[in-house]
Design a protein around this motif. Structure first.
Motif, PDB file in Angstrom:
ATOM      1  N   ASP A 174     -17.790 -60.858  69.939  1.00 13.78           N
ATOM      2  CA  ASP A 174     -18.582 -60.731  68.480  1.00 13.78           C
ATOM      3  C   ASP A 174     -18.982 -59.405  68.195  1.00 13.78           C
ATOM      4  OD1 ASP A 174     -19.645 -62.269  66.101  1.00 13.78           O
ATOM      5  OD2 ASP A 174     -21.380 -61.256  67.114  1.00 13.78           O
ATOM      6  N   ALA A 175     -19.291 -58.824  69.686  1.00 11.69           N
ATOM      7  CA  ALA A 175     -19.801 -57.509  69.552  1.00 11.69           C
ATOM      8  C   ALA A 175     -18.987 -56.398  69.540  1.00 11.69           C
ATOM      9  CB  ALA A 175     -20.668 -57.232  71.218  1.00 11.69           C
ATOM     10  N   HIS A 176     -17.561 -56.763  69.696  1.00  8.95           N
ATOM     11  CA  HIS A 176     -16.593 -55.775  69.666  1.00  8.95           C
ATOM     12  C   HIS A 176     -15.411 -56.262  68.764  1.00  8.95           C
ATOM     13  CE1 HIS A 176     -18.671 -55.060  73.729  1.00  8.95           C
ATOM     14  NE2 HIS A 176     -18.267 -53.905  73.727  1.00  8.95           N
ATOM     15  N   CYS A 177     -15.726 -56.872  67.813  1.00 12.31           N
ATOM     16  CA  CYS A 177     -14.570 -57.239  66.962  1.00 12.31           C
ATOM     17  C   CYS A 177     -14.065 -56.345  66.211  1.00 12.31           C
ATOM     18  CB  CYS A 177     -14.933 -58.515  66.148  1.00 12.31           C
ATOM     19  SG  CYS A 177     -16.395 -58.083  65.017  1.00 12.31           S
ATOM     20  N   GLN A 211      -9.399 -67.565  66.359  1.00  8.83           N
ATOM     21  CA  GLN A 211      -9.912 -67.971  65.009  1.00  8.83           C
ATOM     22  C   GLN A 211     -11.665 -67.162  65.415  1.00  8.83           C
ATOM     23  OE1 GLN A 211      -9.374 -72.027  66.224  1.00  8.83           O
ATOM     24  NE2 GLN A 211      -7.913 -72.271  63.942  1.00  8.83           N
ATOM     25  N   TYR A 212     -11.998 -67.238  66.637  1.00  6.93           N
ATOM     26  CA  TYR A 212     -13.238 -66.803  66.883  1.00  6.93           C
ATOM     27  C   TYR A 212     -13.441 -65.118  66.412  1.00  6.93           C
ATOM     28  CZ  TYR A 212     -18.242 -65.892  68.593  1.00  6.93           C
ATOM     29  OH  TYR A 212     -19.294 -65.733  68.764  1.00  6.93           O
ATOM     30  N   LEU A 213     -12.665 -64.384  66.719  1.00  3.94           N
ATOM     31  CA  LEU A 213     -12.375 -63.144  66.366  1.00  3.94           C
ATOM     32  C   LEU A 213     -12.107 -62.814  64.926  1.00  3.94           C
ATOM     33  CD1 LEU A 213     -11.955 -59.960  67.196  1.00  3.94           C
ATOM     34  CD2 LEU A 213      -9.411 -60.290  67.398  1.00  3.94           C
ATOM     35  N   LEU A 214     -11.341 -63.446  64.203  1.00  2.00           N
ATOM     36  CA  LEU A 214     -11.369 -63.411  62.791  1.00  2.00           C
ATOM     37  C   LEU A 214     -12.446 -64.036  62.137  1.00  2.00           C
ATOM     38  CD1 LEU A 214      -9.383 -63.282  60.498  1.00  2.00           C
ATOM     39  CD2 LEU A 214      -8.846 -65.586  60.365  1.00  2.00           C
ATOM     40  N   ARG A 215     -13.403 -64.823  62.584  1.00  6.59           N
ATOM     41  CA  ARG A 215     -14.528 -65.172  62.131  1.00  6.59           C
ATOM     42  C   ARG A 215     -15.649 -64.099  62.254  1.00  6.59           C
ATOM     43  NH1 ARG A 215     -19.230 -65.657  63.132  1.00  6.59           N
ATOM     44  NH2 ARG A 215     -19.102 -64.676  65.244  1.00  6.59           N
ATOM     45  N   ALA A 216     -15.553 -63.315  63.231  1.00  4.29           N
ATOM     46  CA  ALA A 216     -16.375 -62.515  63.566  1.00  4.29           C
ATOM     47  C   ALA A 216     -16.368 -61.039  62.703  1.00  4.29           C
ATOM     48  CB  ALA A 216     -16.472 -61.895  64.902  1.00  4.29           C
ATOM     49  N   ARG A 217     -15.060 -61.071  62.366  1.00  7.31           N
ATOM     50  CA  ARG A 217     -14.637 -59.828  61.591  1.00  7.31           C
ATOM     51  C   ARG A 217     -14.825 -59.908  60.135  1.00  7.31           C
ATOM     52  NH1 ARG A 217      -8.699 -58.413  64.373  1.00  7.31           N
ATOM     53  NH2 ARG A 217      -9.630 -56.890  66.034  1.00  7.31           N
ATOM     54  N   LEU A 218     -14.767 -61.128  59.594  1.00  6.49           N
ATOM     55  CA  LEU A 218     -14.990 -61.488  58.243  1.00  6.49           C
ATOM     56  C   LEU A 218     -16.452 -61.479  58.025  1.00  6.49           C
ATOM     57  CD1 LEU A 218     -12.333 -64.306  57.719  1.00  6.49           C
ATOM     58  CD2 LEU A 218     -12.196 -62.027  56.816  1.00  6.49           C
ATOM     59  N   THR A 219     -17.261 -61.853  59.212  1.00  4.47           N
ATOM     60  CA  THR A 219     -18.667 -62.048  59.031  1.00  4.47           C
ATOM     61  C   THR A 219     -19.204 -60.719  58.777  1.00  4.47           C
ATOM     62  OG1 THR A 219     -18.905 -64.299  60.274  1.00  4.47           O
ATOM     63  CG2 THR A 219     -21.059 -62.837  60.226  1.00  4.47           C
ATOM     64  N   ARG A 220     -18.604 -59.781  59.758  1.00  5.50           N
ATOM     65  CA  ARG A 220     -19.128 -58.369  59.475  1.00  5.50           C
ATOM     66  C   ARG A 220     -18.655 -57.894  58.261  1.00  5.50           C
ATOM     67  NH1 ARG A 220     -18.437 -54.221  64.593  1.00  5.50           N
ATOM     68  NH2 ARG A 220     -19.600 -56.286  65.560  1.00  5.50           N
ATOM     69  N   ALA A 221     -17.320 -58.000  57.724  1.00  6.37           N
ATOM     70  CA  ALA A 221     -17.265 -57.727  56.518  1.00  6.37           C
ATOM     71  C   ALA A 221     -18.088 -58.070  55.324  1.00  6.37           C
ATOM     72  CB  ALA A 221     -15.676 -57.943  56.152  1.00  6.37           C
ATOM     73  N   VAL A 240     -13.968 -52.953  60.207  1.00  5.91           N
ATOM     74  CA  VAL A 240     -14.360 -54.255  60.813  1.00  5.91           C
ATOM     75  C   VAL A 240     -13.168 -54.912  61.809  1.00  5.91           C
ATOM     76  CG1 VAL A 240     -16.012 -54.935  59.027  1.00  5.91           C
ATOM     77  CG2 VAL A 240     -13.661 -55.726  59.049  1.00  5.91           C
ATOM     78  N   GLY A 241     -12.241 -53.947  61.815  1.00  4.66           N
ATOM     79  CA  GLY A 241     -10.962 -54.374  62.727  1.00  4.66           C
ATOM     80  C   GLY A 241      -9.683 -54.908  62.115  1.00  4.66           C
ATOM     81  N   PHE A 242      -9.359 -54.994  60.838  1.00  6.62           N
ATOM     82  CA  PHE A 242      -8.178 -55.476  60.276  1.00  6.62           C
ATOM     83  C   PHE A 242      -7.404 -54.036  60.011  1.00  6.62           C
ATOM     84  CE2 PHE A 242     -11.040 -59.000  58.953  1.00  6.62           C
ATOM     85  CZ  PHE A 242      -9.882 -60.003  59.002  1.00  6.62           C
ATOM     86  N   GLY A 243      -6.033 -54.245  60.420  1.00  9.74           N
ATOM     87  CA  GLY A 243      -5.224 -53.153  60.469  1.00  9.74           C
ATOM     88  C   GLY A 243      -4.310 -53.248  59.162  1.00  9.74           C
ATOM     89  N   ASP A 244      -4.460 -54.338  58.386  1.00  9.09           N
ATOM     90  CA  ASP A 244      -3.677 -54.288  57.120  1.00  9.09           C
ATOM     91  C   ASP A 244      -4.663 -54.668  56.076  1.00  9.09           C
ATOM     92  OD1 ASP A 244      -1.884 -56.487  55.516  1.00  9.09           O
ATOM     93  OD2 ASP A 244      -1.149 -54.548  55.956  1.00  9.09           O
ATOM     94  N   LEU A 245      -4.822 -53.985  54.966  1.00  5.20           N
ATOM     95  CA  LEU A 245      -5.473 -54.518  53.729  1.00  5.20           C
ATOM     96  C   LEU A 245      -5.186 -55.882  53.022  1.00  5.20           C
ATOM     97  CD1 LEU A 245      -7.867 -53.764  51.820  1.00  5.20           C
ATOM     98  CD2 LEU A 245      -6.252 -52.556  50.640  1.00  5.20           C
TER      99      LEU A 245
END
Length: 282
Positions: A174-177, A211-221, A240-245
């Motif tokens: 979560d801290a490094h997503c 799945q947890y990593l995806l949730r963390a990135r979407l929450t931060r976004a 937030v960590g996505f490499g593709d828009l």
């Protein structure tokens, strides 16, 4: 003759897509299974000779592979080749399900009990579902083991030490997503092997690491979209960590029910979205 696409790389679990264009005129040749594998036939048909038996596989069938076993596929009955999704597992992970000799079955006939996992994996590969290919592979293998043994695979009790390791790993993710994180890197922090970490994480957290990593990135976004009105959506996606828009937009839309732009408008108190929805009901 066959095109191979890696949909999810990994040492513990890998998911591949095979598209074969071979026909009756093509001469078959011997191959060997490199890993334990479950390959779902999505389209077409082919024959497979393995361990002295011949299997006729059609759409919905599963080709079952055991490391080192030789096999030979031919397409005498079908001109258009075939397409398969293959779940490939490390030996330790495959053994942990307790399927035993079932890994040498060669093939499984079409069934609703297994077919749902093949179609779910394809939906994930196409971006129509966000379950995570590793989670689908785990679920399919668990069902395969249950069908093979006539019962669900037993789950050993979790130790307090393992629970603590997984919780600490989840906090770290979560801290490094916003950084590149793969299964091997996350597992290394716990001192567990990737396959053991994957199974423990799913049991403790209720989601796979992916799945947890995806949730963390979407929450931060979502936080950034709500708080930073002028910041470009593309910049937020990358930060937030996505490499593709496009992947970010699809993932956010599935999770929030709104595009990132519309979510930002709603979060900033604009009423236009609600007015449009009401208008459609009139």
């Amino acid at each position: 003759m066959a095109a191979l696409t890696t949909l999810k790389p990994g040492d513990a679990i890998a998911v591949m897509q095979y598209v074969c264009r071979a026909g009756p005129q093509d001469r078959p040749y011997a191959e060997r299974f490199a890993r334990h594998s479950l390959a779902y036939v999505r389209r077409g048909s082919f024959s497979c000779q393995c361990r002295g038996r011949q299997h006729e596989l059609v759409a919905g069938s599963w080709l079952v592979g055991h490391p080192g076993d030789e096999y030979m596929c031919s397409h005498a009955h079908h001109e258009g080749g075939d397409e398969c999704l293959s779940f490939q597992l490390a030996p330790e992970l495959a053994a942990s399900f307790g399927a035993g000799a079932a890994w040498r079955a060669g093939a499984l006939p079409p069934s609703a009990a297994m077919g749902v996992f093949g179609e779910l994996a394809q939906a994930c590969a196409d971006g129509r579902h966000h379950a995570g290919l590793d989670a689908v592979a785990l679920a399919a293998t668990s069902r395969f083991a249950a069908l093979a043994g006539g019962r669900e695979a037993r789950k050993p009790a979790l130790r307090a030490q393992d629970r603590r390791r997984i919780v600490e790993a989840a906090l770290w993710i979560d801290a490094h997503c916003d950084q590149p994180i793969d299964l091997e890197a996350a597992a290394a922090r716990t001192g567990l092997s990737p396959f053991h970490f994957l199974r423990l994480f799913a049991r403790v957290v209720g989601a796979t690491p992916h799945q947890y990593l995806l949730r963390a990135r979407l929450t931060r976004a979502a936080r950034a979209l709500a708080a930073e009105r002028e910041r470009p959506v593309t910049e937020i996606a990358f930060d937030v960590g996505f490499g593709d828009l496009s992947n970010f937009v699809r993932s956010f839309g599935r999770a929030a029910g709104l595009s990132p732009r519309r979510y930002r408008e709603a979060a900033q108190g604009q009423r236009k979205i609600c007015q449009e929805r009401i208008a459609r009901l009139v």
